[in-house]
Design a protein around this motif. Structure first.
Motif, PDB file in Angstrom:
ATOM      1  N   ILE A  64       0.854  -1.184   0.000  1.00 40.92           N
ATOM      2  CA  ILE A  64       0.000   0.000   0.000  1.00 40.92           C
ATOM      3  C   ILE A  64       0.892   1.236   0.000  1.00 40.92           C
ATOM      4  N   SER A  65       0.601   2.181  -0.885  1.00 39.28           N
ATOM      5  CA  SER A  65       1.394   3.409  -0.989  1.00 39.28           C
ATOM      6  C   SER A  65       1.171   4.299   0.229  1.00 39.28           C
ATOM      7  N   ASP A  66       2.030   5.299   0.358  1.00 32.55           N
ATOM      8  CA  ASP A  66       1.911   6.245   1.469  1.00 32.55           C
ATOM      9  C   ASP A  66       0.564   6.971   1.474  1.00 32.55           C
ATOM     10  N   VAL A  97      11.309  -4.424  -7.213  1.00 39.00           N
ATOM     11  CA  VAL A  97      11.107  -3.012  -7.529  1.00 39.00           C
ATOM     12  C   VAL A  97       9.630  -2.677  -7.309  1.00 39.00           C
ATOM     13  N   TYR A  98       9.397  -1.530  -6.696  1.00 37.26           N
ATOM     14  CA  TYR A  98       8.068  -0.970  -6.510  1.00 37.26           C
ATOM     15  C   TYR A  98       8.069   0.406  -7.177  1.00 37.26           C
ATOM     16  N   SER A  99       6.956   0.798  -7.754  1.00 34.46           N
ATOM     17  CA  SER A  99       6.879   2.084  -8.444  1.00 34.46           C
ATOM     18  C   SER A  99       6.878   3.267  -7.490  1.00 34.46           C
ATOM     19  N   GLU A 100       6.495   3.026  -6.241  1.00 38.39           N
ATOM     20  CA  GLU A 100       6.428   4.069  -5.223  1.00 38.39           C
ATOM     21  C   GLU A 100       6.863   3.485  -3.884  1.00 38.39           C
ATOM     22  N   PRO A 101       7.215   4.344  -2.921  1.00 36.46           N
ATOM     23  CA  PRO A 101       7.553   3.831  -1.589  1.00 36.46           C
ATOM     24  C   PRO A 101       6.393   3.025  -1.001  1.00 36.46           C
ATOM     25  N   THR A 102       6.723   1.912  -0.363  1.00 38.33           N
ATOM     26  CA  THR A 102       5.713   1.023   0.204  1.00 38.33           C
ATOM     27  C   THR A 102       6.312   0.286   1.394  1.00 38.33           C
ATOM     28  N   SER A 103       5.476  -0.496   2.037  1.00 40.83           N
ATOM     29  CA  SER A 103       5.929  -1.366   3.115  1.00 40.83           C
ATOM     30  C   SER A 103       5.072  -2.624   3.063  1.00 40.83           C
ATOM     31  N   GLY A 124      -7.589 -13.669  -1.468  1.00 44.21           N
ATOM     32  CA  GLY A 124      -8.163 -13.216  -2.729  1.00 44.21           C
ATOM     33  C   GLY A 124      -7.706 -11.791  -3.020  1.00 44.21           C
ATOM     34  N   THR A 125      -7.705 -11.437  -4.298  1.00 43.64           N
ATOM     35  CA  THR A 125      -7.259 -10.108  -4.712  1.00 43.64           C
ATOM     36  C   THR A 125      -8.144  -9.021  -4.119  1.00 43.64           C
ATOM     37  N   LEU A 126      -7.500  -8.004  -3.553  1.00 45.66           N
ATOM     38  CA  LEU A 126      -8.209  -6.843  -3.027  1.00 45.66           C
ATOM     39  C   LEU A 126      -8.426  -5.855  -4.166  1.00 45.66           C
ATOM     40  N   ALA A 127      -9.654  -5.347  -4.309  1.00 44.99           N
ATOM     41  CA  ALA A 127      -9.958  -4.389  -5.378  1.00 44.99           C
ATOM     42  C   ALA A 127      -9.458  -2.989  -5.037  1.00 44.99           C
ATOM     43  N   SER A 128      -9.400  -2.675  -3.755  1.00 44.72           N
ATOM     44  CA  SER A 128      -8.895  -1.368  -3.321  1.00 44.72           C
ATOM     45  C   SER A 128      -8.362  -1.502  -1.900  1.00 44.72           C
ATOM     46  N   ALA A 129      -7.594  -0.508  -1.490  1.00 50.07           N
ATOM     47  CA  ALA A 129      -7.006  -0.537  -0.152  1.00 50.07           C
ATOM     48  C   ALA A 129      -8.061  -0.470   0.941  1.00 50.07           C
ATOM     49  N   THR A 130      -9.269  -0.017   0.619  1.00 47.25           N
ATOM     50  CA  THR A 130     -10.332   0.022   1.630  1.00 47.25           C
ATOM     51  C   THR A 130     -10.752  -1.385   2.046  1.00 47.25           C
ATOM     52  N   GLU A 131     -10.464  -2.394   1.223  1.00 50.50           N
ATOM     53  CA  GLU A 131     -10.770  -3.785   1.562  1.00 50.50           C
ATOM     54  C   GLU A 131      -9.716  -4.408   2.474  1.00 50.50           C
ATOM     55  N   TYR A 132      -8.582  -3.750   2.629  1.00 50.02           N
ATOM     56  CA  TYR A 132      -7.497  -4.299   3.444  1.00 50.02           C
ATOM     57  C   TYR A 132      -7.897  -4.309   4.913  1.00 50.02           C
ATOM     58  N   LEU A 140      -3.247   0.585  -3.402  1.00 51.85           N
ATOM     59  CA  LEU A 140      -2.576  -0.698  -3.583  1.00 51.85           C
ATOM     60  C   LEU A 140      -1.535  -0.555  -4.686  1.00 51.85           C
ATOM     61  N   LEU A 141      -0.368  -1.181  -4.490  1.00 49.36           N
ATOM     62  CA  LEU A 141       0.718  -1.076  -5.464  1.00 49.36           C
ATOM     63  C   LEU A 141       1.104  -2.447  -6.012  1.00 49.36           C
ATOM     64  N   PRO A 142       1.509  -2.488  -7.288  1.00 51.62           N
ATOM     65  CA  PRO A 142       2.044  -3.727  -7.855  1.00 51.62           C
ATOM     66  C   PRO A 142       3.502  -3.910  -7.444  1.00 51.62           C
ATOM     67  N   GLU A 143       4.026  -5.087  -7.741  1.00 44.30           N
ATOM     68  CA  GLU A 143       5.415  -5.391  -7.433  1.00 44.30           C
ATOM     69  C   GLU A 143       6.000  -6.195  -8.584  1.00 44.30           C
ATOM     70  N   ARG A 144       7.265  -5.967  -8.881  1.00 37.71           N
ATOM     71  CA  ARG A 144       7.970  -6.750  -9.897  1.00 37.71           C
ATOM     72  C   ARG A 144       9.174  -7.380  -9.213  1.00 37.71           C
ATOM     73  N   ILE A 145       9.358  -8.683  -9.448  1.00 37.11           N
ATOM     74  CA  ILE A 145      10.419  -9.444  -8.788  1.00 37.11           C
ATOM     75  C   ILE A 145      11.165 -10.277  -9.828  1.00 37.11           C
TER      76      ILE A 145
END
Length: 194
Positions: free
Chosen positions: A68-70, A137-143, A151-159, A74-79
């Motif tokens: 989750i971004s600051d 790599v993440y496109s933005e700062p995250t933790s 299951g996939t979350l549609a938005s951070a409000t579901e977290y 929700l953010l993607p991740e590449r590994i």
């Protein structure tokens, strides 16, 4: 934050204590070596995100999480699995990830990692050794945002934040003999059962 040692010729070398090494989980020997930590470093590669690597062994078992971004997205991740073989859980399904694989995890997909147990035979005749090196790599700062969701979350409000013991969110300790019927393997252009 400027990392490393600046040489008179304008180059920069970052090593050891001069690097940005994080240990996000006090109960496991996980070291995140951030080559770019999400700051506006003019000497950096010109993006806001995070870029680094994590050496994994079978003792390092991340808890299931999303990113989750600051500002609450929700953010993607590449590994890149640089060497060795990883074991990843994506939306509750286990997959063995062979060396040299690139993994794109869309925003909101709960995932967790550990090293593939040693002794698993791969199609090229090699065997896993219980270690791998992940470059991320993440496109933005995250933790890490630990979650029980599979299951996939549609938005951070579901977290739903997980505040308990992280052990139930980790891939269980497995042996190579435990993987058949429980995991699959991506090899070349195929998804193979183990």
């Amino acid at each position: 934050m400027t990392l490393g040692v600046a040489l008179p010729n304008g180059c920069r070398i970052t090593h050891g204590a001069g690097a940005n090494i994080r240990t996000p989980f006090p109960d496991m020997p996980l070291e995140m070596h951030e080559l770019h930590g999400g700051t506006a470093d003019p000497a950096g590669p010109g993006f806001r995100g995070q870029f680094g690597f994590i050496p994994f062994s079978e003792a390092v078992r991340l808890p299931r999480h999303v990113h989750i971004s600051d500002d609450g997205r929700l953010l993607p991740e590449r590994i890149l699995v640089f060497n060795g073989a990883g074991l990843v859980e994506l939306n509750g399904e286990l997959t063995v990830v062979a060396p040299g694989s690139l993994i794109d995890i869309p925003a909101g997909v709960p995932h967790t990692w550990t090293a593939c147990p040693s002794g698993l035979a791969l199609p090229d005749g090699s065997r896993t050794d219980g270690r791998f090196l992940m470059v991320y790599v993440y496109s933005e700062p995250t933790s890490f945002a630990p979650t029980a969701a599979t299951g996939t979350l549609a938005s951070a409000t579901e977290y739903e934040r997980w505040d308990g013991d992280l052990e139930p969110l980790r891939i269980p300790v497995l042996t190579a003999d435990d993987l058949p019927g429980r995991a699959r393997l991506v090899w070349d252009r195929g998804l193979l059962p183990l």
